[in-house]
Design an enzyme around this catalytic site. Structure first.
Site, mmCIF file in Angstrom:
data_model
loop_
_atom_site.group_PDB
_atom_site.id
_atom_site.type_symbol
_atom_site.label_atom_id
_atom_site.label_comp_id
_atom_site.label_asym_id
_atom_site.label_seq_id
_atom_site.Cartn_x
_atom_site.Cartn_y
_atom_site.Cartn_z
ATOM 1 C CE1 TYR A 71 9.359 -22.472 -8.868
ATOM 2 C CE2 TYR A 71 9.281 -21.559 -7.354
ATOM 3 C CZ TYR A 71 8.626 -22.497 -7.793
ATOM 4 O OH TYR A 71 8.568 -23.364 -6.759
ATOM 5 C CG MET A 104 3.788 -19.063 -1.564
ATOM 6 S SD MET A 104 2.668 -20.470 -2.420
ATOM 7 C CE MET A 104 1.988 -20.632 -4.320
ATOM 8 C CE LYS A 158 -8.789 3.402 3.840
ATOM 9 N NZ LYS A 158 -9.305 4.972 3.047
ATOM 10 N NE ARG A 177 -13.166 6.728 -3.742
ATOM 11 C CZ ARG A 177 -11.545 6.645 -3.096
ATOM 12 N NH1 ARG A 177 -10.417 5.914 -3.501
ATOM 13 N NH2 ARG A 177 -12.257 6.628 -1.998
HETATM 14 C C1 LIG Z 1 -8.760 6.093 4.008
HETATM 15 C C2 LIG Z 1 -9.526 7.052 3.831
HETATM 16 C C3 LIG Z 1 -8.249 7.861 4.440
HETATM 17 C C4 LIG Z 1 -7.545 8.150 5.331
HETATM 18 O O1 LIG Z 1 -6.422 8.369 4.458
HETATM 19 P P1 LIG Z 1 -5.064 7.989 4.295
HETATM 20 O O2 LIG Z 1 -4.191 8.584 2.835
HETATM 21 O O3 LIG Z 1 -4.796 6.844 4.776
HETATM 22 O O4 LIG Z 1 -5.010 9.027 5.695
HETATM 23 C C5 LIG Z 1 -9.516 9.232 4.335
HETATM 24 N N1 LIG Z 1 -10.956 9.682 4.177
HETATM 25 C C6 LIG Z 1 -10.900 8.185 3.246
HETATM 26 C C7 LIG Z 1 -12.437 8.745 2.283
HETATM 27 C C8 LIG Z 1 -11.277 7.105 2.937
HETATM 28 O O5 LIG Z 1 -11.491 6.334 2.101
#
Ligand SMILES: *Cc1c(COP(=O)(O)O)cnc(C)c1O
Length: 394
Positions: free
Chosen positions: A283, A336, A64, A162
């Site tokens: 800055y 920046m 992701k 969540r």
């Molecule tokens: C992002 C995520 C992972 C991977 O987690 P890491 O700590 O990066 O290995 C696994 N399962 C879910 C549901 C996630 O959202």
């Protein structure tokens, strides 16, 4: 950045060692301020080492957020070539990129099924990770009205509060297994604090998920992220879902990192200037030279994801970078597009305009930079900016 549009095979695809192939993306080297290198062989080595650690469980890959900033397409391609068959992304848009380069892989979208999106999931052959009864009802309705028989995951919440179905809903949902074509290809949950293996919440989640596995006997089960893998076999289920550790992040905070570093970031030094004693840098005049100082101006700034928390003031040293083989500190605020590094201690003429400062790489890890800037390596990675020249080595 759309990686697919910008990746091009390097003309000099074979490097000095004559063996490692590379591709590049983003703006051309000389047209930008910094070079991000991604070592795909380190990523596949990390995947293989996790896969052998969890065997006979299977090892998926979480790609992701553009593979945590490393480039979803090159990373997924390398992992698919290495034998990875299951990928997790957040959204359908991310899933399409993986589907395009790994036509036979199983691709799950963790963020579930947005209203009205079921047919788009089916068209792309992507499996939604379903986390509520309303999502499941919508997916069922689509399946009943279509010929689509592709799977989905059921995500049970074991403590995160969540995403996820509640555990009370599990027994009723498990009766679906009595019908053929029930369409549930995975049951999963997610750890709250697996990076703290001694936390009792881990064991509570493992136990709660054990009940889910019993109810859904015969369905692939998945619980562990990167750190969860290191809790041990009780956390593995049938399929593990590492992300961070694949990219070289340390899944064991406070202990030696078992993974191989995969990221290098070098910023070009645009100018070297002398600052008189009492002169301020950047800055807000946040840093004052305590004695005559020499400053290297590096063309990486907060717009590149090199966050303002990397800056330094008197009494609070900024992030470290390596210049001419020596550790130096960022001084003054991060701008920046630029950062300023104190190179006063380096030998005269050790650094020249056009040289590079190493911001990540060598003995500077993503976890180090995260610690210096008050965040986690995950955020360091996913902040990696779109302006870098990118080089993926194989
Ligand atoms: C992002 C995520 C992972 C991977 O987690 P890491 O700590 O990066 O290995 C696994 N399962 C879910 C549901 C996630 O959202």
């Amino acid at each position: 950045m759309s990686v697919s549009e910008s990746i091009s095979p390097d003309s000099d695809a074979i490097d000095a060692h004559g063996s490692r192939r590379s591709t590049s993306g983003g703006p051309a080297d000389l047209e930008t301020g910094a070079i991000l290198s991604i070592d795909l062989s380190a990523i596949t080595t990390n995947w293989r080492s996790l896969a052998s650690r969890v065997a006979p469980a299977e090892c998926a890959a979480v790609v992701k957020a553009d593979a945590y900033g490393c480039g979803a397409e090159p990373v997924a391609r390398a992992l698919a070539d290495a034998g990875c068959r299951v990928f997790f992304v957040a959204s359908l848009a991310e899933a399409r990129k993986v589907r395009a380069i790994a036509p036979n892989a199983t691709v799950y979208a963790l963020n579930g099924l947005p209203p009205g999106s079921a047919s788009a999931f089916a068209d792309a052959d992507v499996r939604p990770v379903i986390g509520s009864l309303i999502e499941l009802a919508e997916w069922d309705a689509y399946r009943a009205a279509s010929q689509w028989r592709g799977g989905c995951a059921l995500h049970f919440d074991t403590g995160m509060n969540r995403l996820g179905l509640s555990l009370d809903e599990a027994p009723a949902l498990a009766t679906r297994l009595n019908s053929q074509n029930h369409g549930i290809s995975l049951v999963m949950s997610h750890f709250v604090c697996s990076e703290a293996p001694a936390d009792p919440l881990n064991e509570r989640q493992i136990e709660a998920f054990r009940d889910v596995r019993l109810l859904f006997r015969g369905v692939t089960s998945s619980l562990a992220n990167s750190s969860g893998i290191f809790i041990g076999a009780s956390a593995h289920g049938d399929l593990v879902r590492p992300g961070y550790a694949l990219y070289g992040g340390n899944p064991l905070p406070g202990q030696p990192n078992p993974m191989k570093a995969a990221i290098g970031l070098k910023g070009r030094i645009v100018q070297i200037r002398n600052v008189p004693q009492g002169g301020t840098v950047g800055y807000g005049a946040a840093w004052t030279a305590p004695s005559p100082a020499k400053i290297a101006v590096v063309s990486v700034g907060y717009a590149d994801g090199y966050v303002r928390a990397a800056g330094g003031a008197e009494g609070r040293p900024g992030a470290q970078v390596v210049v001419a083989g020596r550790h130096c500190h960022v001084v003054g605020r991060i701008s920046m597009d630029l950062s300023t590094v104190d190179i006063t201690a380096l030998p005269e003429h050790a650094v020249r305009r056009g040289d590079f400062a190493t911001l990540i790489g060598g003995d500077i890890t993503i976890d180090d930079l995260a610690a210096w800037t008050g965040t986690i390596g995950y955020e360091v990675l996913t902040n990696l900016g779109a302006r870098y020249h990118r080089v993926w080595t194989q």
